[in-house]
Design an enzyme around this catalytic site. Sequence first.
Site, short mmCIF file in Angstrom:
data_model
loop_
_atom_site.label_atom_id
_atom_site.label_comp_id
_atom_site.label_asym_id
_atom_site.label_seq_id
_atom_site.Cartn_x
_atom_site.Cartn_y
_atom_site.Cartn_z
N ASP A 30 8.47 2.11 12.81
CA ASP A 30 8.79 1.93 11.39
C ASP A 30 10.16 2.52 11.12
OD1 ASP A 30 6.69 1.32 8.76
OD2 ASP A 30 8.67 2.18 8.34
N ARG A 154 -9.09 -6.89 4.79
CA ARG A 154 -9.13 -6.44 3.40
C ARG A 154 -8.92 -4.94 3.37
NH1 ARG A 154 -15.13 -7.66 2.38
NH2 ARG A 154 -15.03 -6.91 4.50
N ASN A 211 -5.76 -17.28 0.71
CA ASN A 211 -5.60 -16.36 -0.43
C ASN A 211 -5.59 -17.10 -1.76
OD1 ASN A 211 -5.70 -14.05 1.02
ND2 ASN A 211 -3.55 -13.49 0.79
N PHE A 252 -16.94 -13.30 -3.86
CA PHE A 252 -15.79 -13.51 -4.75
C PHE A 252 -16.18 -14.19 -6.06
CE2 PHE A 252 -11.58 -12.23 -3.33
CZ PHE A 252 -11.97 -11.56 -2.20
N LEU A 253 -17.37 -13.85 -6.52
CA LEU A 253 -17.82 -14.38 -7.80
C LEU A 253 -18.20 -13.25 -8.75
CD1 LEU A 253 -19.92 -17.53 -6.73
CD2 LEU A 253 -17.67 -17.49 -7.81
N GLY A 256 -14.43 -9.87 -13.63
CA GLY A 256 -13.80 -8.57 -13.82
C GLY A 256 -12.50 -8.69 -14.57
N CYS A 263 -1.55 -8.61 -2.20
CA CYS A 263 -1.55 -9.94 -1.56
C CYS A 263 -1.71 -11.10 -2.53
CB CYS A 263 -2.64 -9.98 -0.50
SG CYS A 263 -2.26 -8.90 0.89
N LYS A 266 1.33 -11.95 -5.05
CA LYS A 266 2.59 -12.41 -4.43
C LYS A 266 2.37 -13.67 -3.59
CE LYS A 266 2.74 -9.78 -0.09
NZ LYS A 266 2.61 -10.90 0.83
N1 LIG Z 1 -2.16 -5.11 2.73
C1 LIG Z 1 -3.03 -6.05 3.05
O1 LIG Z 1 -4.21 -5.95 2.74
C2 LIG Z 1 -2.59 -7.27 3.83
C3 LIG Z 1 -3.57 -8.12 4.37
C4 LIG Z 1 -3.16 -9.22 5.10
C5 LIG Z 1 -1.81 -9.49 5.24
N2 LIG Z 1 -0.87 -8.66 4.69
C6 LIG Z 1 0.54 -8.96 4.90
O2 LIG Z 1 1.04 -8.10 5.92
C7 LIG Z 1 2.39 -7.73 5.65
C8 LIG Z 1 2.51 -6.22 5.58
O3 LIG Z 1 1.76 -5.77 4.48
P1 LIG Z 1 1.46 -4.21 4.26
O4 LIG Z 1 0.57 -4.13 3.07
O5 LIG Z 1 1.04 -3.61 5.54
O6 LIG Z 1 2.93 -3.69 3.88
P2 LIG Z 1 3.42 -2.19 3.65
O7 LIG Z 1 4.46 -2.29 2.59
O8 LIG Z 1 2.24 -1.30 3.49
O9 LIG Z 1 4.12 -1.79 5.04
C9 LIG Z 1 5.26 -2.37 5.55
C10 LIG Z 1 5.96 -1.35 6.45
O10 LIG Z 1 7.02 -2.00 7.15
C11 LIG Z 1 8.09 -1.08 7.28
N3 LIG Z 1 9.31 -1.82 7.61
C12 LIG Z 1 10.05 -2.64 6.83
N4 LIG Z 1 11.08 -3.16 7.51
C13 LIG Z 1 11.00 -2.67 8.77
C14 LIG Z 1 11.78 -2.86 9.96
N5 LIG Z 1 12.84 -3.67 10.00
N6 LIG Z 1 11.41 -2.19 11.08
C15 LIG Z 1 10.34 -1.38 11.06
N7 LIG Z 1 9.57 -1.17 9.97
C16 LIG Z 1 9.88 -1.82 8.84
C17 LIG Z 1 8.10 -0.36 5.96
O11 LIG Z 1 8.80 0.88 6.05
C18 LIG Z 1 6.59 -0.18 5.71
O12 LIG Z 1 6.11 1.03 6.24
C19 LIG Z 1 2.77 -8.45 4.36
O13 LIG Z 1 3.37 -9.68 4.68
C20 LIG Z 1 1.43 -8.70 3.72
O14 LIG Z 1 1.44 -9.81 2.86
C21 LIG Z 1 -1.25 -7.55 4.00
#
Ligand SMILES: NC(=O)c1ccc[n+]([C@@H]2O[C@H](COP(=O)([O-])OP(=O)(O)OC[C@H]3O[C@@H](n4cnc5c(N)ncnc54)[C@H](O)[C@@H]3O)[C@@H](O)[C@H]2O)c1
Length: 433
Positions: A30, A154, A211, A252-253, A256, A263, A266
Site C-alpha cells: 500500500d 460483503r 450490484n 435483500f428484501l 429500510g 459500493c 458509486k
Molecule cells: N469494500 C467492499 O466491500 C468491496 C467489495 C467488492 C469490491 N470492492 C471494490 O474493491 C476496490 C477496493 O475497495 P476497498 O473498499 O478495499 O477500498 P479502500 O479505499 O478501503 O482501499 C484501497 C487501498 O488502496 C490503496 N492504494 C491506492 N492506490 C495505491 C497504489 N497505487 N499502490 C498501492 N496502494 C494503493 C489505498 O491507500 C487504500 O489503502 C474498489 O474498486 C471497490 O469498488 C469493494
Amino acid sequence: MRVAMIGAGYVGLVSGACFADFGHRVTIVDVDEGRIARLRAGEMPIYEPGLKELVAANVRAGRLAFTTSLADGMAGAEAVFIAVGTPSRRGDGHADLSFVYAAARDVALNLAGFTVIVTKSTVPVGTGDEVERIIRKTNPNADVAVASNPEFLREGAAIGDFKRPDRIVLGIEDPRAEAVLRELYRPLFLNEAPILVTRRRTAELIKYAANAFLAIKIGFINEMADLCEKVGANVQEVARGIGLDKRIGPKFLNAGPGYGGSCFPKDTRALIQTAEDQGTPVRIVEAAVKANDLRKRAMGRKVIGACGGDVRGKRLAVLGLTFKPGTDDMREAPSIAIIQALQDAGAAIIAHDPEGMEQAKLVLDGVTYADDPYAALDGADAMVLVTEWDEYRALDLARVRQLLRTPVVVDLRNIYRPEEMARHGFSYTGVGR
Ligand SMILES: NC(=O)c1ccc[n+]([C@@H]2O[C@H](COP(=O)([O-])OP(=O)(O)OC[C@H]3O[C@@H](n4cnc5c(N)ncnc54)[C@H](O)[C@@H]3O)[C@@H](O)[C@H]2O)c1
C-alpha cells in the site's frame, strides 16, 4: 504460489489474508505508510470481524507480509492483484480510475518473468484493455496476461464470503492467466465454489450488473414499504410473500432507510455513465438511484414527523451510524443524510455506534458521541435506530423508556415489534408496517 496484493483496504486486506490462509505467500502493498506501519504492528486499519486474528496467524506462519515497496512486494510474484479504490469521479459519476492506472504503471516497471496481473477492483468495462495497454507501453518487453477477477465479498462478512463465495468470476483473455488463477483458487474448488470463466469485458460487467440488480431489489422493497404505509399493509409480510417465490428469493428484501456504503452508490452511478456513453441507457438503474437519494432525505422527514413535526431544540439519540452492521465503513451511510436533515431542522444529535464513531467523526459535524447506547438515550427526546447492530436488537426496553424524556422510537430497520413497543409505552414508528 507467490502473490502481490496492491491495496490494503477492505478488499485487498481480506483477499490477501485469505489467500495466505489457503497456503500461498502473499505480500500486501500500500502507498499509505501509516496503514502499513499499523499492519506491521498487528493493528487493523479497518474493522472486519475475524480479520485481526486471520492476519496475525498468517503473519506468524510467514505467509503474509506488508510493505510500501512494490518492488519488494512483486519479487517472485506469479500473480499481482490490483485492489485499490475506484471512487466516483467528482462531477460526472464515472469511476475514478486514476489509482488503478497508477498501480498499473508501477507494476509495469517492476515486472520480471511471466506475470498475471489481476484487476480485483470494481472497474468499468474496458478497464482491463487499458491496464494492458498501459503495461505494454510502459514496459514493451513485459510478458504479462491481464485478467479480471471481480470481488463480491460483503463488509461485515468478508472472510466467510471470500472463503465460501457464491461464485468466482474470472475474466480471461490468455489461457495462461486462467491456469494461474485456477491454481490460486484451488482450495475453493475443492469446496465446490462455482467458477465462471468469461472474457474480460464480460467479467467486468458482471460485477456492475450484480450490484445494480441488488440496489434495484432494495429500492423496490423500499417503495413497497412506502405503499404499505399508505394502504395499511405490512412490508415484512409482503417481502416474505414474494421472497418465498424461488424466482425472486428472500434476500435483500428488508425495507429500510436506503442503501449506502462504498459500493452500491458509486457502482450504480458508474454503470449509468458507461451505459449512457454507449447510447444504451439503463433506465431502471437510474430510477433506483434517484429513488434511493430521495429516500435518504425522506427518512429525516419521517423522524421529524414521528417527533410531532418539529425537532427544533430537541435532543435526538441516533443508534448506528455505519452503512451496515459489522463494519466501521461510513462511506455514503444513510445516517449522514438523516443526521444532516435533523440538524438542519434544529435538532441536537447524540450518537452511538459500536465500531464506526472514529470514521463518523471524519464525516459528521456537530454530533456528540456516547460510549454506550444507554448514555446516548439519557434525556433524549427520541431514539432513532439507523443501523441494525446486534447490540441494539435486545435493548432493555424498560430502561430505554425510563431514560428517554419522551417515549418516541423511530426504528428504520424494523428490528422491534410494534406490539411490543406499544406495550412498553413507546410511540413507535417503523418502516412499511
Ligand atoms: N469494500 C467492499 O466491500 C468491496 C467489495 C467488492 C469490491 N470492492 C471494490 O474493491 C476496490 C477496493 O475497495 P476497498 O473498499 O478495499 O477500498 P479502500 O479505499 O478501503 O482501499 C484501497 C487501498 O488502496 C490503496 N492504494 C491506492 N492506490 C495505491 C497504489 N497505487 N499502490 C498501492 N496502494 C494503493 C489505498 O491507500 C487504500 O489503502 C474498489 O474498486 C471497490 O469498488 C469493494
